[in-house]
Write a protein that holds these residues in place. Structure first.
Motif, mmCIF file in Angstrom:
data_model
loop_
_atom_site.group_PDB
_atom_site.id
_atom_site.type_symbol
_atom_site.label_atom_id
_atom_site.label_comp_id
_atom_site.label_asym_id
_atom_site.label_seq_id
_atom_site.Cartn_x
_atom_site.Cartn_y
_atom_site.Cartn_z
ATOM 1 N N LEU A 354 3.680 15.795 48.023
ATOM 2 C CA LEU A 354 3.142 17.024 48.593
ATOM 3 C C LEU A 354 1.831 17.409 47.913
ATOM 4 C CD1 LEU A 354 5.148 20.196 49.526
ATOM 5 C CD2 LEU A 354 3.015 20.402 48.271
ATOM 6 N N LEU A 355 1.781 17.305 46.586
ATOM 7 C CA LEU A 355 0.560 17.656 45.859
ATOM 8 C C LEU A 355 -0.572 16.694 46.212
ATOM 9 C CD1 LEU A 355 2.065 18.506 42.352
ATOM 10 C CD2 LEU A 355 1.947 19.898 44.435
ATOM 11 N N ARG A 356 -0.215 15.461 46.456
ATOM 12 C CA ARG A 356 -1.234 14.483 46.842
ATOM 13 C C ARG A 356 -1.789 14.813 48.222
ATOM 14 N NH1 ARG A 356 1.650 10.528 45.645
ATOM 15 N NH2 ARG A 356 0.906 10.282 43.506
ATOM 16 N N ARG A 357 -0.934 15.296 49.124
ATOM 17 C CA ARG A 357 -1.416 15.689 50.462
ATOM 18 C C ARG A 357 -2.358 16.881 50.373
ATOM 19 N NH1 ARG A 357 4.009 15.135 52.051
ATOM 20 N NH2 ARG A 357 4.198 17.389 52.439
ATOM 21 N N TYR A 358 -2.053 17.815 49.489
ATOM 22 C CA TYR A 358 -2.953 18.951 49.297
ATOM 23 C C TYR A 358 -4.328 18.476 48.836
ATOM 24 C CZ TYR A 358 -5.191 22.683 46.584
ATOM 25 O OH TYR A 358 -6.104 23.550 46.043
ATOM 26 N N GLN A 359 -4.353 17.583 47.872
ATOM 27 C CA GLN A 359 -5.638 17.062 47.384
ATOM 28 C C GLN A 359 -6.391 16.349 48.497
ATOM 29 O OE1 GLN A 359 -6.447 15.064 43.401
ATOM 30 N NE2 GLN A 359 -6.275 13.255 44.714
ATOM 31 N N ALA A 360 -5.685 15.532 49.275
ATOM 32 C CA ALA A 360 -6.339 14.778 50.343
ATOM 33 C C ALA A 360 -6.891 15.707 51.414
ATOM 34 C CB ALA A 360 -5.346 13.800 50.963
ATOM 35 N N ARG A 361 -6.248 16.846 51.610
ATOM 36 C CA ARG A 361 -6.701 17.783 52.632
ATOM 37 C C ARG A 361 -7.913 18.586 52.174
ATOM 38 N NH1 ARG A 361 -2.761 22.148 55.715
ATOM 39 N NH2 ARG A 361 -4.397 23.455 56.627
ATOM 40 N N CYS A 362 -7.968 18.954 50.898
ATOM 41 C CA CYS A 362 -8.999 19.888 50.429
ATOM 42 C C CYS A 362 -10.171 19.231 49.707
ATOM 43 C CB CYS A 362 -8.365 20.924 49.497
ATOM 44 S SG CYS A 362 -7.252 22.059 50.346
#
Length: 415
Positions: A354-362
């Motif tokens: 989940l934290l990796r998805r946040y980074q990839a999104r922002c």
């Protein structure tokens, strides 16, 4: 793994604050951290928020000349978080923006770029006094039963793969599934997690103040590029003392900025007038004068074990486009959406995926904005005659292309 200490102790918004486990612990209650806390609480998450300073819910400090430009997307976030309706002072819409090039004391170039009411179905943004946003945020934090306020407080955070433990200086401890570092550019949590940071100094300082003026601004803003850096006039809502009021933000070399803010009242007003021109009539500085060193920076990654970075802890940009706080709000919108959805599905809020998805999104969008503002500063912050002609032609070219103007507007508005 230990990661983080804040400074100062005490109090909470609920009896027994600090004893119960929470879903998310946010360290830093500035506009970004506080908005995230409110948005998560609206979404049903239990949140603890920690800050060095006290956060009195009814504080209403005197006018101090500082204001925020809030884009349309971030305004929607503040509405969803329950903050916008609590603003104690009127926000001023920005409905027109003129972008021009020139030198202090001279008429601006006849080639310019103008964004008008025909370029968007709503205002480009809203100017909010800094004191008004702070009051609204504090009130919203204390209004949520799911938010525990620990301020002023000092905490130590210990993070492992299983979860995080937060200990206050007074000895209370509680668990959290996720810790959010929202303490700003000098984030202790980021540094103690050994997340690398790259800094780009500009050797400039931003001067921030407010001015009263003779003529109404009609919700019109000015971005005037000068050899030393950009000069911006941003429309503000009237006050009982000042029916015509604007915020001023301009860049100078570090040494000159310090000299400027130390000038006598009339001399300081004269320097503002030389840069802004006479379109608003005579200007009179009001409130305090502020000076901030300018630089850009970016974190090499946005997450670590049970921790994410938001706002200035993750990125800082040149204020040339007025997008710094709005970028932080976009982090909040993305992270809150992801955490609320994960919570509803019963998923682990600190899961690495989940934290990796946040980074990839922002992070890619934030890096693009950093690169764009850095390029603008270098392109416009000089007096090279060849570059001046090229950028003037560029401004005029965009002005003549409505579709391109509207595309710029939508991106800047965060829509």
């Amino acid at each position: 793994m230990t990661a983080g200490t804040m400074s100062h102790p005490q109090t909470g918004s609920r009896t027994g604050a600090g004893h119960d486990d929470v879903d998310v612990c946010i360290v830093g209650a500035g506009p970004v951290g506080a908005t995230l806390a409110c948005r998560l609480a609206v979404g049903g998450l239990r949140v603890a928020i920690v800050d060095r300073a006290a956060l009195p819910p009814m504080e209403d400090p005197a006018f101090d000349g500082r204001a925020y430009a809030i884009a349309a997307g971030p305004r929607r976030l503040l509405e969803e978080a329950g903050v916008w309706p609590l603003l104690p002072l009127q926000a001023c819409p920005i409905e027109e923006i003129r972008v021009s090039d020139g030198r202090p004391g001279e008429a601006p170039s006849p080639l310019f770029l103008e964004f008008g009411r025909e370029d968007a179905a709503q205002p480009f943004g809203w100017m909010i006094e800094a004191r008004a946003l702070r009051v609204a945020l504090n009130r919203a934090l204390y209004a949520h039963d799911l938010v525990t306020v620990l301020a002023p407080e000092e905490v130590t955070v210990t993070r492992t793969a299983e979860g995080a433990r937060v200990r206050t200086r007074s000895g209370c401890t509680f668990g959290a599934r996720l810790v959010v570092a929202a303490e700003g550019r000098r984030s202790a949590l980021r540094d103690q997690a050994r997340i690398g940071i790259t800094r780009l100094p500009y050797h400039q300082s931003g001067i921030v103040c407010a001015v009263a003026h003779e003529h109404p601004h009609n919700n019109r803003a000015l971005e005037h590029f000068l050899p030393a850096g950009p000069f911006a006039q941003l429309p503000m809502a009237p006050t009982p003392e000042h029916p015509n009021l604007s915020a001023i933000v301009w860049s100078e070399s570090d040494a000159l900025a310090q000299r400027m803010v130390g000038l006598p009242h009339e001399a300081f007003a004269h320097e503002i007038q030389r840069r802004m021109g006479d379109w608003l009539g005579r200007v009179t500085p009001v409130g305090r004068r502020w000076v901030y060193p300018l630089s850009a920076q970016y974190a090499q990654r946005y997450f670590d074990t049970r921790m994410v970075l938001v706002g200035d802890a993750a990125h800082g940009i040149h204020p040339i486009a007025g997008q710094g706080l709005n970028l932080g709000f976009r982090d909040v919108a993305a992270l809150s959406d992801m955490l609320i959805a994960a919570h509803a599905r019963g998923e682990d809020l600190g899961a690495p995926a989940l934290l990796r998805r946040y980074q990839a999104r922002c992070r890619p969008a934030n890096m693009l904005m950093l690169a764009a503002t850095d390029m603008l500063e270098r392109l416009f912050g000089n007096d090279n005659p060849v570059l001046r002609r090229a950028r003037d032609l560029g401004l005029a070219g965009v002005h003549r292309m409505p579709a391109l103007r509207r595309a710029f507007v939508r991106h800047a508005m965060g829509l």
